[in-house]
Design a protein around this motif. Structure first.
Motif, PDB file in Angstrom:
ATOM      1  N   LEU A  54     -12.446   8.719  -0.291  1.00  0.00           N
ATOM      2  CA  LEU A  54     -12.434   7.525  -1.129  1.00  0.00           C
ATOM      3  C   LEU A  54     -12.974   7.884  -2.502  1.00  0.00           C
ATOM      4  N   THR A  81      -5.158   7.833  -0.634  1.00  0.00           N
ATOM      5  CA  THR A  81      -6.619   7.773  -0.626  1.00  0.00           C
ATOM      6  C   THR A  81      -7.095   6.506  -1.326  1.00  0.00           C
ATOM      7  N   PRO A  82      -7.966   5.713  -0.705  1.00  0.00           N
ATOM      8  CA  PRO A  82      -8.438   4.487  -1.350  1.00  0.00           C
ATOM      9  C   PRO A  82      -9.176   4.782  -2.654  1.00  0.00           C
ATOM     10  N   ILE A  84     -11.468   2.677  -5.574  1.00  0.00           N
ATOM     11  CA  ILE A  84     -12.154   1.444  -5.977  1.00  0.00           C
ATOM     12  C   ILE A  84     -12.586   1.581  -7.428  1.00  0.00           C
ATOM     13  N   ASP A 104      -7.341   0.010  -4.811  1.00  0.00           N
ATOM     14  CA  ASP A 104      -7.394  -0.732  -3.552  1.00  0.00           C
ATOM     15  C   ASP A 104      -8.395  -1.879  -3.627  1.00  0.00           C
ATOM     16  N   ALA A 105      -9.346  -1.780  -4.545  1.00  0.00           N
ATOM     17  CA  ALA A 105     -10.320  -2.857  -4.770  1.00  0.00           C
ATOM     18  C   ALA A 105     -10.861  -2.706  -6.181  1.00  0.00           C
ATOM     19  N   ALA A 119     -16.592  -3.473   0.258  1.00  0.00           N
ATOM     20  CA  ALA A 119     -15.303  -2.945  -0.189  1.00  0.00           C
ATOM     21  C   ALA A 119     -15.030  -1.579   0.410  1.00  0.00           C
ATOM     22  N   ILE A 120     -16.046  -0.718   0.446  1.00  0.00           N
ATOM     23  CA  ILE A 120     -15.880   0.610   1.052  1.00  0.00           C
ATOM     24  C   ILE A 120     -15.531   0.478   2.528  1.00  0.00           C
ATOM     25  N   GLN A 122     -14.042  -1.974   4.042  1.00  0.00           N
ATOM     26  CA  GLN A 122     -12.677  -2.463   4.203  1.00  0.00           C
ATOM     27  C   GLN A 122     -11.654  -1.367   3.904  1.00  0.00           C
ATOM     28  N   CYS A 123     -11.893  -0.616   2.830  1.00  0.00           N
ATOM     29  CA  CYS A 123     -10.940   0.427   2.447  1.00  0.00           C
ATOM     30  C   CYS A 123     -10.853   1.548   3.483  1.00  0.00           C
ATOM     31  N   LEU A 124     -11.977   1.861   4.106  1.00  0.00           N
ATOM     32  CA  LEU A 124     -12.005   2.956   5.082  1.00  0.00           C
ATOM     33  C   LEU A 124     -11.958   2.451   6.527  1.00  0.00           C
ATOM     34  N   ASP A 125     -11.846   1.138   6.680  1.00  0.00           N
ATOM     35  CA  ASP A 125     -11.789   0.534   8.015  1.00  0.00           C
ATOM     36  C   ASP A 125     -12.980   0.982   8.862  1.00  0.00           C
TER      37      ASP A 125
END
Length: 208
Positions: A54, A81-82, A84, A104-105, A119-120, A122-125
């Motif tokens: 990320l 890759t996410p 932010i 992504d955010a 946010a992290i 959510q992006c990395l589930d």
């Protein structure tokens, strides 16, 4: 306090060293490997070697803006890759949140630690781990002994200077052990990143 699964690698790119240090202070204890880059060139070079999971990018940097950097990352093998964006420009963050955005955010400065972690996650589930803290509520703190230092500590807390604030609390404890009981609940709030409550507690000290 952390997350389940393999260790994730996050690259923070920001020309402001304080902001990079703040994010490192937040992410490292929670199990992330944090890579730091002061500019776009360094980010691209490190990203090619380290393959982060990320990216956290600042919008305004001397050599390249965050939007251009994000597009360069997408074109250089980090398409999935996410990424932010963290920016102090509220208008820009609104503009860059659309469906055509490479991000992504999008978050705004000053850095909100809870929103950043959300946010992290959510992006990395991520599935987070947590632990209840015993930090006392601000109105129950016996902290009158800290009145001479309240304004200084509050200033650090309000701008999110986690590391300098923690170092200052340690310094006060070493210089005057009698302050340790008053410092302990403040340290509990700091360790739990309950910064709003910490600021409220310090504001109350100044009014006593």
């Amino acid at each position: 306090t952390g997350y389940h699964g393999p260790r994730r690698r996050v690259m923070v790119t920001d020309d402001n060293a304080t902001h990079r240090a703040l994010l490192e202070d937040v992410l490292t204890p929670r199990g992330f490997e944090v890579l730091s880059a002061p500019d776009a060139e360094s980010c691209l070079r490190l990203a090619a070697q380290a393959r982060p999971d990320l990216f956290l990018l600042d919008l305004t940097m001397p050599d390249c803006d965050g939007l251009t950097l994000a597009r360069a990352l997408r074109a250089s093998g980090h398409a999935m890759t996410p990424i932010i964006l963290i920016s102090a420009d509220a208008a820009a963050t609104a503009r860059l949140s659309g469906s055509e955005s490479p991000f992504d955010a999008v978050l705004t400065k000053p850095i909100d630690l809870r929103r950043t972690l959300e946010a992290i996650g959510q992006c990395l589930d991520l599935r987070w781990t947590s632990q209840e803290r015993d930090a006392e509520a601000p109105d129950r703190l016996d902290v009158s002994a800290l009145a001479p230092f309240a304004a200084e500590l509050r200033g650090l807390a309000e701008i999110g200077f986690i590391r300098p604030l923690r170092e200052r609390l340690d310094e006060l404890a070493r210089s005057d052990p009698s302050l340790v009981p008053a410092l302990a609940p403040l340290r509990g709030l700091l360790d739990a990143f309950r910064l709003a409550e910490l600021v409220a507690a310090l504001a109350a000290i100044g009014q006593e």
